[in-house]
Every structure is written in C-alpha cells, then in structure tokens.
Design an enzyme around this catalytic site. Structure first.
Site, mmCIF file in Angstrom:
data_model
loop_
_atom_site.group_PDB
_atom_site.id
_atom_site.type_symbol
_atom_site.label_atom_id
_atom_site.label_comp_id
_atom_site.label_asym_id
_atom_site.label_seq_id
_atom_site.Cartn_x
_atom_site.Cartn_y
_atom_site.Cartn_z
ATOM 1 N N LYS A 10 -1.804 -7.055 -4.285
ATOM 2 C CA LYS A 10 -1.445 -6.329 -5.421
ATOM 3 C C LYS A 10 -0.745 -7.195 -6.895
ATOM 4 C CE LYS A 10 0.611 -3.254 -1.919
ATOM 5 N NZ LYS A 10 1.632 -2.537 -1.521
ATOM 6 N N TYR A 50 -2.094 6.603 -4.398
ATOM 7 C CA TYR A 50 -0.687 6.620 -3.468
ATOM 8 C C TYR A 50 -0.153 8.314 -3.497
ATOM 9 C CZ TYR A 50 -0.321 1.685 -2.891
ATOM 10 O OH TYR A 50 -0.380 0.411 -2.367
ATOM 11 N N PHE A 58 10.463 6.554 -4.366
ATOM 12 C CA PHE A 58 10.107 5.166 -5.023
ATOM 13 C C PHE A 58 8.729 5.483 -5.463
ATOM 14 C CE2 PHE A 58 8.976 5.024 -0.526
ATOM 15 C CZ PHE A 58 7.466 4.757 -0.412
ATOM 16 N N ARG A 103 2.737 -11.111 3.953
ATOM 17 C CA ARG A 103 3.745 -10.738 3.261
ATOM 18 C C ARG A 103 4.903 -11.654 3.469
ATOM 19 N NH1 ARG A 103 3.052 -4.336 4.688
ATOM 20 N NH2 ARG A 103 1.790 -3.766 2.698
ATOM 21 N N ASN A 113 5.051 -6.273 -2.482
ATOM 22 C CA ASN A 113 4.747 -6.829 -1.170
ATOM 23 C C ASN A 113 3.304 -7.573 -0.777
ATOM 24 O OD1 ASN A 113 3.524 -4.620 -0.833
ATOM 25 N ND2 ASN A 113 4.647 -3.699 0.972
ATOM 26 N N HIS A 116 -1.921 -4.684 0.382
ATOM 27 C CA HIS A 116 -2.168 -3.346 0.911
ATOM 28 C C HIS A 116 -2.750 -3.490 2.296
ATOM 29 C CE1 HIS A 116 -2.985 0.708 1.258
ATOM 30 N NE2 HIS A 116 -4.045 0.541 1.651
ATOM 31 N N GLU A 127 -9.921 5.111 1.417
ATOM 32 C CA GLU A 127 -9.275 4.464 0.334
ATOM 33 C C GLU A 127 -10.852 3.392 -0.212
ATOM 34 O OE1 GLU A 127 -4.995 4.064 2.228
ATOM 35 O OE2 GLU A 127 -6.300 2.272 2.386
HETATM 36 P P1 GDP Z 1 2.516 -0.133 4.023
HETATM 37 O O1 GDP Z 1 1.753 0.978 4.871
HETATM 38 O O2 GDP Z 1 3.247 -1.235 4.794
HETATM 39 O O3 GDP Z 1 2.043 -0.461 2.785
HETATM 40 O O4 GDP Z 1 4.010 1.108 3.498
HETATM 41 P P2 GDP Z 1 4.071 2.504 3.185
HETATM 42 O O5 GDP Z 1 2.809 3.230 3.392
HETATM 43 O O6 GDP Z 1 5.381 2.824 3.874
HETATM 44 O O7 GDP Z 1 4.316 2.125 1.760
HETATM 45 C C1 GDP Z 1 3.315 2.038 0.555
HETATM 46 C C2 GDP Z 1 3.786 1.386 -0.264
HETATM 47 O O8 GDP Z 1 5.127 1.708 -1.244
HETATM 48 C C3 GDP Z 1 4.497 -0.271 0.289
HETATM 49 O O9 GDP Z 1 3.447 -1.095 0.648
HETATM 50 C C4 GDP Z 1 5.139 -0.545 -1.035
HETATM 51 O O10 GDP Z 1 4.579 -1.396 -2.173
HETATM 52 C C5 GDP Z 1 5.711 0.750 -1.397
HETATM 53 N N1 GDP Z 1 7.103 0.999 -0.998
HETATM 54 C C6 GDP Z 1 7.442 1.026 0.311
HETATM 55 N N2 GDP Z 1 8.661 1.503 0.415
HETATM 56 C C7 GDP Z 1 9.288 1.182 -1.028
HETATM 57 C C8 GDP Z 1 10.709 1.149 -1.151
HETATM 58 O O11 GDP Z 1 11.596 1.340 -0.457
HETATM 59 N N3 GDP Z 1 10.822 0.814 -2.649
HETATM 60 C C9 GDP Z 1 9.967 0.613 -3.381
HETATM 61 N N4 GDP Z 1 10.128 0.226 -4.641
HETATM 62 N N5 GDP Z 1 8.616 0.593 -3.087
HETATM 63 C C10 GDP Z 1 8.382 1.015 -1.749
#
Ligand code: GDP
Length: 138
Positions: A10, A50, A58, A103, A113, A116, A127
């Site tokens: 990222k 996304y 968010f 991470r 973070n 992905h 994807e």
């Molecule tokens: P992942 O599968 O571990 O990437 O997590 P998710 O699918 O839940 O979320 C997708 C992406 O959205 C995450 O990798 C973060 O970059 C972002 N994200 C998730 N939760 C938050 C949050 O609470 N705040 C913000 N700003 N970004 C978030």
C-alpha cells in the site's frame, strides 16, 4: 483451497521505502510472484476495488489513502496461499498483529497497514482479475 492469492503493497509502505523489504519477506516465506505491477490508482479505481466496504464509515479515508501514491499489485503462488499469506501479514490492526508479521514490522495504523491480502480464494481471483490481463500473469 487454492494456491494463489492477491496482494498490494500500500502507499504508506511504498512511500516509506519498504517495498523491497516486504517483497523479500514474502519471497522468503515461499511465495512465487506470478504477476506484478507498480501502479497508482485513481480514487474511482480504489473505490471500485473496495466496493464491498462502500457503506463502512472508513470508506472515504480508505479510498483517499489507497489513491494517495503508488502501490505494488501482485499475484502470488504457494500451497494454501490465501490462509498462509494472511498469517504472514498479520491482523488488520498492526497493534494486534503478531510479532514478525509484515504489518507488525511495517504498518503504522489500522488504516495505513502496509499490505493487502485476499481473504478468500474467490476474492483472490476477482482481485487478480481487477489488475492483470491473461498476458500479464505467468
Ligand atoms: P483486511 O482484510 O485485513 O485488509 O481488513 P478489512 O477487509 O476489514 O479492511 C480493508 C482495509 O480497510 C484494511 O486493510 C484497512 O486498510 C482499511 N480499514 C479497515 N478498518 C479501518 C478503520 O477502522 N479505519 C480506517 N481508516 N481504515 C480501515
């Protein structure tokens, strides 16, 4: 169980110069690169990628972050790729990620973070198809 997953390094990680170290950790963990590109997404493209998170609070932050700088997109191959890669990158929130995970080492916050990793075989295909044509994967 599939042997391919999809990843992005990222914009936070590319801008801090972590691309090489992250790729090194991925390759040393046994993943083979099957496709790779250095690319910058528009806000619209990041929103499409996304789309599943469109209703989350968010979403706006995520889309502006993911279009803020270049990323590295890649298709990776290894036995049990999706689950093993999720283990290698660690929890979404780096504060909760295990020691030694990508991470934990390279991410600053739950939003920014570093990497992905697809969460299912089905999403790995969707994807990978978002970024790569048949001519670009090997
Ligand atoms: P992942 O599968 O571990 O990437 O997590 P998710 O699918 O839940 O979320 C997708 C992406 O959205 C995450 O990798 C973060 O970059 C972002 N994200 C998730 N939760 C938050 C949050 O609470 N705040 C913000 N700003 N970004 C978030």
């Amino acid at each position: 169980m599939s042997n391919r997953t999809f990843t992005m390094i990222k914009p936070d990680a590319t801008s801090k110069g972590y691309t090489g170290a992250i790729l090194d950790q991925i390759i040393k963990a046994g993943f083979q690169v099957k496709a790779m590109k250095w690319i910058k997404l528009s806000e619209e493209q990041a929103g499409l990628f996304y789309d599943i998170h469109r209703e989350r609070p968010f979403f706006g932050e995520l889309v502006s972050f993911m279009s803020s700088g270049p990323i590295v997109a890649a298709i990776l191959e290894k036995e049990n790729a999706v689950a093993d890669f999720r283990k290698l990158i660690g929890a979404t929130n780096p504060a909760q990620a295990e020691e030694g995970t990508i991470r934990k080492k390279f991410a600053a916050s739950i939003g920014e973070n570093a990497v992905h990793g697809s969460d299912s075989d089905e999403n790995a295909i969707i994807e990978g198809d978002f970024f790569f044509s048949k001519l670009e994967r090997f």
